[in-house]
Design a protein around this motif. Structure first.
Motif, PDB file in Angstrom:
ATOM      1  N   GLY A  18       3.746   3.699   4.059  1.00  0.00           N
ATOM      2  CA  GLY A  18       4.285   3.637   2.712  1.00  0.00           C
ATOM      3  C   GLY A  18       3.348   4.264   1.694  1.00  0.00           C
ATOM      4  N   MET A  19       2.053   4.002   1.836  1.00  0.00           N
ATOM      5  CA  MET A  19       1.083   4.621   0.928  1.00  0.00           C
ATOM      6  C   MET A  19       1.119   6.137   1.069  1.00  0.00           C
ATOM      7  N   LEU A  20       1.193   6.612   2.307  1.00  0.00           N
ATOM      8  CA  LEU A  20       1.319   8.053   2.532  1.00  0.00           C
ATOM      9  C   LEU A  20       2.646   8.572   1.997  1.00  0.00           C
ATOM     10  N   GLY A  21       3.681   7.722   2.097  1.00  0.00           N
ATOM     11  CA  GLY A  21       5.002   8.117   1.624  1.00  0.00           C
ATOM     12  C   GLY A  21       5.051   8.369   0.130  1.00  0.00           C
ATOM     13  N   THR A  22       4.267   7.613  -0.651  1.00  0.00           N
ATOM     14  CA  THR A  22       4.268   7.839  -2.098  1.00  0.00           C
ATOM     15  C   THR A  22       3.780   9.255  -2.422  1.00  0.00           C
ATOM     16  N   GLN A  23       2.725   9.695  -1.746  1.00  0.00           N
ATOM     17  CA  GLN A  23       2.232  11.046  -1.974  1.00  0.00           C
ATOM     18  C   GLN A  23       3.248  12.079  -1.497  1.00  0.00           C
ATOM     19  N   HIS A  24       3.877  11.818  -0.352  1.00  0.00           N
ATOM     20  CA  HIS A  24       4.866  12.755   0.190  1.00  0.00           C
ATOM     21  C   HIS A  24       6.028  12.939  -0.787  1.00  0.00           C
ATOM     22  N   VAL A  25       6.496  11.850  -1.370  1.00  0.00           N
ATOM     23  CA  VAL A  25       7.638  11.937  -2.283  1.00  0.00           C
ATOM     24  C   VAL A  25       7.255  12.659  -3.579  1.00  0.00           C
ATOM     25  N   VAL A  26       6.032  12.455  -4.053  1.00  0.00           N
ATOM     26  CA  VAL A  26       5.566  13.207  -5.220  1.00  0.00           C
ATOM     27  C   VAL A  26       5.528  14.701  -4.895  1.00  0.00           C
ATOM     28  N   ASP A  27       5.088  15.031  -3.683  1.00  0.00           N
ATOM     29  CA  ASP A  27       4.999  16.437  -3.278  1.00  0.00           C
ATOM     30  C   ASP A  27       6.365  17.034  -2.936  1.00  0.00           C
ATOM     31  N   HIS A  28       7.365  16.182  -2.710  1.00  0.00           N
ATOM     32  CA  HIS A  28       8.722  16.628  -2.363  1.00  0.00           C
ATOM     33  C   HIS A  28       9.692  15.974  -3.353  1.00  0.00           C
ATOM     34  N   PRO A  29       9.782  16.510  -4.568  1.00  0.00           N
ATOM     35  CA  PRO A  29      10.558  15.864  -5.632  1.00  0.00           C
ATOM     36  C   PRO A  29      12.062  15.801  -5.386  1.00  0.00           C
ATOM     37  N   HIS A  30      12.554  16.509  -4.377  1.00  0.00           N
ATOM     38  CA  HIS A  30      13.987  16.455  -4.078  1.00  0.00           C
ATOM     39  C   HIS A  30      14.333  15.297  -3.135  1.00  0.00           C
ATOM     40  N   THR A  31      13.329  14.495  -2.754  1.00  0.00           N
ATOM     41  CA  THR A  31      13.598  13.322  -1.917  1.00  0.00           C
ATOM     42  C   THR A  31      14.591  12.415  -2.639  1.00  0.00           C
ATOM     43  N   PRO A  32      15.696  12.013  -1.997  1.00  0.00           N
ATOM     44  CA  PRO A  32      16.716  11.216  -2.694  1.00  0.00           C
ATOM     45  C   PRO A  32      16.352   9.752  -2.896  1.00  0.00           C
ATOM     46  N   ALA A  33      15.477   9.195  -2.047  1.00  0.00           N
ATOM     47  CA  ALA A  33      15.120   7.786  -2.178  1.00  0.00           C
ATOM     48  C   ALA A  33      13.882   7.497  -1.352  1.00  0.00           C
ATOM     49  N   LEU A  34      13.147   6.464  -1.774  1.00  0.00           N
ATOM     50  CA  LEU A  34      11.941   6.026  -1.074  1.00  0.00           C
ATOM     51  C   LEU A  34      12.025   4.518  -0.850  1.00  0.00           C
ATOM     52  N   VAL A  35      11.761   4.081   0.380  1.00  0.00           N
ATOM     53  CA  VAL A  35      11.708   2.660   0.703  1.00  0.00           C
ATOM     54  C   VAL A  35      10.298   2.343   1.179  1.00  0.00           C
ATOM     55  N   LEU A  36       9.669   1.349   0.541  1.00  0.00           N
ATOM     56  CA  LEU A  36       8.312   0.941   0.894  1.00  0.00           C
ATOM     57  C   LEU A  36       8.360  -0.462   1.497  1.00  0.00           C
ATOM     58  N   LEU A  37       7.948  -0.573   2.740  1.00  0.00           N
ATOM     59  CA  LEU A  37       7.958  -1.851   3.449  1.00  0.00           C
ATOM     60  C   LEU A  37       6.520  -2.354   3.575  1.00  0.00           C
ATOM     61  N   SER A  38       6.178  -3.387   2.818  1.00  0.00           N
ATOM     62  CA  SER A  38       4.819  -3.938   2.854  1.00  0.00           C
ATOM     63  C   SER A  38       3.770  -2.838   2.683  1.00  0.00           C
ATOM     64  N   ALA A  39       4.005  -1.971   1.711  1.00  0.00           N
ATOM     65  CA  ALA A  39       3.081  -0.866   1.470  1.00  0.00           C
ATOM     66  C   ALA A  39       1.926  -1.331   0.594  1.00  0.00           C
ATOM     67  N   GLY A  40       0.712  -0.969   0.966  1.00  0.00           N
ATOM     68  CA  GLY A  40      -0.474  -1.396   0.229  1.00  0.00           C
ATOM     69  C   GLY A  40      -0.683  -0.621  -1.055  1.00  0.00           C
ATOM     70  N   ARG A  41      -1.673  -1.067  -1.831  1.00  0.00           N
ATOM     71  CA  ARG A  41      -1.997  -0.408  -3.101  1.00  0.00           C
ATOM     72  C   ARG A  41      -2.618   0.956  -2.882  1.00  0.00           C
ATOM     73  N   GLY A  42      -3.398   1.095  -1.805  1.00  0.00           N
ATOM     74  CA  GLY A  42      -4.071   2.359  -1.564  1.00  0.00           C
ATOM     75  C   GLY A  42      -5.199   2.600  -2.544  1.00  0.00           C
ATOM     76  N   GLY A  43      -5.580   3.868  -2.703  1.00  0.00           N
ATOM     77  CA  GLY A  43      -6.632   4.226  -3.627  1.00  0.00           C
ATOM     78  C   GLY A  43      -7.946   3.540  -3.312  1.00  0.00           C
ATOM     79  N   LYS A  44      -8.656   3.133  -4.350  1.00  0.00           N
ATOM     80  CA  LYS A  44      -9.975   2.518  -4.161  1.00  0.00           C
ATOM     81  C   LYS A  44      -9.880   1.153  -3.486  1.00  0.00           C
ATOM     82  N   ASN A  45      -8.669   0.596  -3.424  1.00  0.00           N
ATOM     83  CA  ASN A  45      -8.491  -0.706  -2.786  1.00  0.00           C
ATOM     84  C   ASN A  45      -8.150  -0.600  -1.305  1.00  0.00           C
ATOM     85  N   ALA A  46      -8.049   0.629  -0.785  1.00  0.00           N
ATOM     86  CA  ALA A  46      -7.592   0.811   0.591  1.00  0.00           C
ATOM     87  C   ALA A  46      -8.528   0.170   1.607  1.00  0.00           C
ATOM     88  N   GLY A  47      -9.788   0.035   1.254  1.00  0.00           N
ATOM     89  CA  GLY A  47     -10.725  -0.558   2.187  1.00  0.00           C
ATOM     90  C   GLY A  47     -11.033  -2.018   1.909  1.00  0.00           C
TER      91      GLY A  47
END
Length: 230
Positions: A118-147
């Motif tokens: 899901g965290m990877l999916g957020t970047q993918h959808v930003v890079d692919h703006p024609h994506t019709p929908a995004l579903v995040l299942l228990s996706a973490g915050r990512g970023g500096k909190n990833a560790g």
């Protein structure tokens, strides 16, 4: 549904997966399934969602990123898997999968990402703006909190400082693929992948304003709201 085992080439290790299609009818659209950390295309959501999604008339591509499972081997003694994963390769794998679907007539698939997927999916959808929908299942915050181990003691748990120092020392000594034991989930990880995890994972919250498609976030009622924002 009809299922076909597929192989997607990369510049290093090919990706294995399964392409699921509705049986007897043409699919109305497609879904990309991004598995969770150290998982694969035949467990978890990548396993149990395709029957439901194909019933709705959607084709599904579930595939292994190069960071699948914890450790694995292919046709030799070369080791691969989640212990050696890099965020840049994971994002490239997702792009490769999207291009594979596009070549088969599905240029804008829905993205469903579980946990790290899901965290990877957020970047993918930003890079692919024609994506019709995004579903995040228990996706973490990512970023500096990833560790961050959080109250569950995940990842490095209460040993973040000393394990970070150990990882940096190994990388500086040219031993970046050497494995380190982890107190939390993953259990083993290479030094260079450890550093990548705490420095390169997409930031779900920071990327959220850039996502233009509808987003459905699902979090379990026993999951930490700080770690798994919805």
């Amino acid at each position: 549904m009809r299922t076909q085992l597929v192989t997607l080439p990369t510049d290093t290790i090919p990706l294995e997966g399964a392409f699921h299609e509705p049986d007897g009818v043409k699919a109305a659209g497609a879904v990309l399934l991004f598995h969770g950390n150290t998982m694969n295309f035949y467990v978890g959501p990548s396993r149990f969602l395709p029957p439901a999604l194909t019933h709705l008339g959607l084709a599904c591509l579930a595939f292994n990123r190069r960071g699948h499972d914890i450790l694995s081997t292919r046709n030799s003694r070369q080791s691969e898997g989640g212990a050696f994963q890099f965020t840049r390769e994971a994002m490239a794998d997702n792009r490769i999968a999207a291009e594979w679907l596009k070549a088969r007539g599905y240029p804008a698939p829905v993205v469903i990402g579980h946990s790290n997927g899901g965290m990877l999916g957020t970047q993918h959808v930003v890079d692919h703006p024609h994506t019709p929908a995004l579903v995040l299942l228990s996706a973490g915050r990512g970023g500096k909190n990833a560790g961050s181990g959080g109250k569950e003691g995940l990842f490095a748990g209460d040993r973040m400082i000393d394990l970070t120092a150990q990882a940096r020392a190994l990388v500086e000594a040219g031993r970046g693929r050497e494995l380190m034991f982890m107190p939390g989930w993953w259990y083993v990880i290479s030094a260079e992948s450890f550093l990548d995890r705490i420095e390169s994972v997409p930031d779900t919250i920071a990327l959220a304003p850039k996502i233009k498609c509808p987003v459905l976030c699902v979090r379990g009622d026993q999951e930490d709201a700080e770690r798994y924002p919805a």
